[in-house]
Write a protein that holds these residues in place. Structure first.
Motif, PDB file in Angstrom:
ATOM      1  N   GLN A   6       2.892   4.403 -12.872  1.00 21.82           N
ATOM      2  CA  GLN A   6       3.955   3.629 -12.240  1.00 21.82           C
ATOM      3  C   GLN A   6       4.119   4.018 -10.772  1.00 21.82           C
ATOM      4  O   GLN A   6       4.327   3.153  -9.907  1.00 21.82           O
ATOM      5  CB  GLN A   6       5.270   3.856 -12.995  1.00 21.82           C
ATOM      6  CG  GLN A   6       6.405   2.933 -12.579  1.00 21.82           C
ATOM      7  CD  GLN A   6       6.143   1.519 -13.040  1.00 21.82           C
ATOM      8  OE1 GLN A   6       5.448   1.290 -14.036  1.00 21.82           O
ATOM      9  NE2 GLN A   6       6.687   0.553 -12.323  1.00 21.82           N
ATOM     10  N   LEU A   7       3.988   5.303 -10.476  1.00 22.80           N
ATOM     11  CA  LEU A   7       4.102   5.767  -9.096  1.00 22.80           C
ATOM     12  C   LEU A   7       2.978   5.208  -8.230  1.00 22.80           C
ATOM     13  O   LEU A   7       3.207   4.767  -7.092  1.00 22.80           O
ATOM     14  CB  LEU A   7       4.078   7.295  -9.067  1.00 22.80           C
ATOM     15  CG  LEU A   7       4.104   7.944  -7.674  1.00 22.80           C
ATOM     16  CD1 LEU A   7       5.368   7.550  -6.916  1.00 22.80           C
ATOM     17  CD2 LEU A   7       3.983   9.472  -7.789  1.00 22.80           C
ATOM     18  N   GLN A   8       1.752   5.216  -8.748  1.00 18.10           N
ATOM     19  CA  GLN A   8       0.627   4.658  -7.998  1.00 18.10           C
ATOM     20  C   GLN A   8       0.803   3.162  -7.755  1.00 18.10           C
ATOM     21  O   GLN A   8       0.438   2.642  -6.695  1.00 18.10           O
ATOM     22  CB  GLN A   8      -0.675   4.933  -8.751  1.00 18.10           C
ATOM     23  CG  GLN A   8      -1.062   6.403  -8.808  1.00 18.10           C
ATOM     24  CD  GLN A   8      -2.303   6.642  -9.641  1.00 18.10           C
ATOM     25  OE1 GLN A   8      -2.825   5.722 -10.283  1.00 18.10           O
ATOM     26  NE2 GLN A   8      -2.779   7.888  -9.664  1.00 18.10           N
ATOM     27  N   SER A   9       1.355   2.484  -8.729  1.00 18.11           N
ATOM     28  CA  SER A   9       1.617   1.057  -8.556  1.00 18.11           C
ATOM     29  C   SER A   9       2.628   0.827  -7.442  1.00 18.11           C
ATOM     30  O   SER A   9       2.474  -0.089  -6.619  1.00 18.11           O
ATOM     31  CB  SER A   9       2.124   0.457  -9.866  1.00 18.11           C
ATOM     32  OG  SER A   9       2.460  -0.902  -9.705  1.00 18.11           O
ATOM     33  N   PHE A  10       3.666   1.666  -7.380  1.00 13.49           N
ATOM     34  CA  PHE A  10       4.661   1.556  -6.314  1.00 13.49           C
ATOM     35  C   PHE A  10       4.046   1.849  -4.949  1.00 13.49           C
ATOM     36  O   PHE A  10       4.391   1.211  -3.947  1.00 13.49           O
ATOM     37  CB  PHE A  10       5.828   2.511  -6.582  1.00 13.49           C
ATOM     38  CG  PHE A  10       6.712   2.082  -7.715  1.00 13.49           C
ATOM     39  CD1 PHE A  10       6.764   0.757  -8.114  1.00 13.49           C
ATOM     40  CD2 PHE A  10       7.503   3.023  -8.397  1.00 13.49           C
ATOM     41  CE1 PHE A  10       7.581   0.359  -9.161  1.00 13.49           C
ATOM     42  CE2 PHE A  10       8.328   2.619  -9.432  1.00 13.49           C
ATOM     43  CZ  PHE A  10       8.365   1.301  -9.826  1.00 13.49           C
ATOM     44  N   GLU A  11       3.126   2.813  -4.896  1.00 16.77           N
ATOM     45  CA  GLU A  11       2.478   3.144  -3.630  1.00 16.77           C
ATOM     46  C   GLU A  11       1.615   1.987  -3.130  1.00 16.77           C
ATOM     47  O   GLU A  11       1.586   1.692  -1.918  1.00 16.77           O
ATOM     48  CB  GLU A  11       1.626   4.409  -3.800  1.00 16.77           C
ATOM     49  CG  GLU A  11       2.450   5.679  -3.988  1.00 16.77           C
ATOM     50  CD  GLU A  11       1.583   6.887  -4.262  1.00 16.77           C
ATOM     51  OE1 GLU A  11       2.100   8.021  -4.219  1.00 16.77           O
ATOM     52  OE2 GLU A  11       0.368   6.711  -4.528  1.00 16.77           O
ATOM     53  N   LEU A  12       0.917   1.312  -4.039  1.00 16.44           N
ATOM     54  CA  LEU A  12       0.129   0.156  -3.650  1.00 16.44           C
ATOM     55  C   LEU A  12       1.020  -0.976  -3.146  1.00 16.44           C
ATOM     56  O   LEU A  12       0.709  -1.648  -2.152  1.00 16.44           O
ATOM     57  CB  LEU A  12      -0.724  -0.325  -4.837  1.00 16.44           C
ATOM     58  CG  LEU A  12      -1.880   0.580  -5.252  1.00 16.44           C
ATOM     59  CD1 LEU A  12      -2.544   0.038  -6.507  1.00 16.44           C
ATOM     60  CD2 LEU A  12      -2.900   0.700  -4.130  1.00 16.44           C
ATOM     61  N   GLN A  13       2.136  -1.195  -3.834  1.00 14.75           N
ATOM     62  CA  GLN A  13       3.062  -2.222  -3.392  1.00 14.75           C
ATOM     63  C   GLN A  13       3.658  -1.892  -2.024  1.00 14.75           C
ATOM     64  O   GLN A  13       3.891  -2.780  -1.195  1.00 14.75           O
ATOM     65  CB  GLN A  13       4.175  -2.401  -4.425  1.00 14.75           C
ATOM     66  CG  GLN A  13       3.708  -2.964  -5.751  1.00 14.75           C
ATOM     67  CD  GLN A  13       4.828  -3.076  -6.765  1.00 14.75           C
ATOM     68  OE1 GLN A  13       6.008  -2.930  -6.432  1.00 14.75           O
ATOM     69  NE2 GLN A  13       4.470  -3.334  -8.018  1.00 14.75           N
ATOM     70  N   GLU A  14       3.862  -0.607  -1.777  1.00 15.65           N
ATOM     71  CA  GLU A  14       4.400  -0.198  -0.476  1.00 15.65           C
ATOM     72  C   GLU A  14       3.409  -0.495   0.643  1.00 15.65           C
ATOM     73  O   GLU A  14       3.793  -0.978   1.718  1.00 15.65           O
ATOM     74  CB  GLU A  14       4.726   1.297  -0.497  1.00 15.65           C
ATOM     75  CG  GLU A  14       5.306   1.808   0.819  1.00 15.65           C
ATOM     76  CD  GLU A  14       5.502   3.312   0.813  1.00 15.65           C
ATOM     77  OE1 GLU A  14       6.136   3.823   1.761  1.00 15.65           O
ATOM     78  OE2 GLU A  14       5.030   3.964  -0.128  1.00 15.65           O
ATOM     79  N   ARG A  15       2.117  -0.226   0.413  1.00 18.86           N
ATOM     80  CA  ARG A  15       1.117  -0.503   1.444  1.00 18.86           C
ATOM     81  C   ARG A  15       0.983  -1.999   1.694  1.00 18.86           C
ATOM     82  O   ARG A  15       0.847  -2.447   2.844  1.00 18.86           O
ATOM     83  CB  ARG A  15      -0.233   0.085   1.028  1.00 18.86           C
ATOM     84  CG  ARG A  15      -0.265   1.591   0.847  1.00 18.86           C
ATOM     85  CD  ARG A  15       0.311   2.313   2.045  1.00 18.86           C
ATOM     86  NE  ARG A  15      -0.399   1.943   3.278  1.00 18.86           N
ATOM     87  CZ  ARG A  15      -0.023   2.325   4.482  1.00 18.86           C
ATOM     88  NH1 ARG A  15       1.076   3.063   4.638  1.00 18.86           N
ATOM     89  NH2 ARG A  15      -0.720   1.954   5.544  1.00 18.86           N
ATOM     90  N   ASP A  16       1.016  -2.787   0.631  1.00 20.42           N
ATOM     91  CA  ASP A  16       0.954  -4.240   0.789  1.00 20.42           C
ATOM     92  C   ASP A  16       2.170  -4.764   1.554  1.00 20.42           C
ATOM     93  O   ASP A  16       2.048  -5.650   2.409  1.00 20.42           O
ATOM     94  CB  ASP A  16       0.855  -4.920  -0.578  1.00 20.42           C
ATOM     95  CG  ASP A  16      -0.476  -4.660  -1.260  1.00 20.42           C
ATOM     96  OD1 ASP A  16      -1.445  -4.313  -0.542  1.00 20.42           O
ATOM     97  OD2 ASP A  16      -0.548  -4.793  -2.501  1.00 20.42           O
ATOM     98  N   ALA A  17       3.321  -4.212   1.241  1.00 24.54           N
ATOM     99  CA  ALA A  17       4.539  -4.644   1.923  1.00 24.54           C
ATOM    100  C   ALA A  17       4.506  -4.264   3.398  1.00 24.54           C
ATOM    101  O   ALA A  17       4.946  -5.034   4.267  1.00 24.54           O
ATOM    102  CB  ALA A  17       5.766  -4.029   1.245  1.00 24.54           C
TER     103      ALA A  17
END
Length: 233
Positions: A6-17
């Motif tokens: 879940q943390l890695q998914s949030f990190e990917l979403q942060e980079r996309d954002a």
């Protein structure tokens, strides 16, 4: 393992954002210019307010819409191009019109010999010869074609200017409706966000009592983040 994924998914979403944020900042520069009609470059990143309901764009949106309506559309930078082009085409049209007019040239020549007597030929006094040359155009086919083309260019530019004005008016009216609709959506989304926050708090309380799981907490948290993202977007 579930929390790490879940943390890695949030990190990917942060980079996309962040990438979308940088692109939006660059697109924003296209609509910003200074008083001397120079483009305004954003030297540093501008981050949105964390408290949207306290921002002037939210609290005074009706005033912003009225301020937009009070500004004349003719001052828009996109229309300035057509206004300047119109002046150039008008000058070109006047130049083409000169092809229809007779041409009169005044000439003079200097003579080295001093055998002319000014008493008999006063125009040749001081060894100068004067002359007039008159040209009257007979066949004006090319001149008429060039003049008609100049008029067509002016007409085309006027139509383009009217079309651009209509496009800007339509965009402004669309944006006004979107602003009014956004205000209602933000109010509803804020209430929805508060409800998701309560559900997350309740789920965390159940987890502390051993009645829930990390999966359910993550699910509540994802819905809360989605609700926050909708408000910001």
């Amino acid at each position: 393992m579930e929390a790490s994924s879940q943390l890695q998914s949030f990190e990917l979403q942060e980079r996309d954002a962040y990438l979308s944020f940088v692109k939006s900042t660059q697109e924003l520069q296209m609509y910003l210019w200074k008083e001397n009609q120079e483009f305004y470059e954003i030297s540093k990143l501008i981050f949105p307010s964390s408290n949207l309901d306290e921002h002037s764009g939210y609290t005074d949106y009706e005033f912003l819409v009225q301020n937009l309506e009070s500004k004349p559309l003719q001052n828009h930078a996109s229309l300035e191009y057509y206004f300047q082009k119109q002046n150039i085409l008008e000058s070109e049209k006047r130049l083409k019109w000169q092809s229809f007019l007779p041409k009169l040239d005044f000439t003079y020549n200097f003579f080295n010999k001093e055998n002319y007597k000014s008493d008999f030929l006063p125009l040749f006094d001081n060894n100068f010869q004067y002359g007039l040359k008159l040209e009257i155009p007979i066949f004006q086919r090319q001149a008429r074609v060039d003049y008609e083309i100049a008029k067509l260019k002016i007409s085309q530019n006027q139509q383009d200017s009217q079309l651009k004005t209509r496009e800007l008016s339509t965009k402004i009216e669309t944006y006004k409706n979107e602003v009014n609709n956004y205000f209602t959506q933000i109010d509803i989304s804020t209430k929805n966000l508060n409800n998701y926050q309560r559900l997350l708090n309740a789920e965390e309380t159940r987890f502390s009592n051993g009645e829930s799981s990390l999966f359910l907490i993550n699910s509540r948290e994802n819905k809360l983040l989605d609700a926050r993202e909708k408000i910001l977007s």
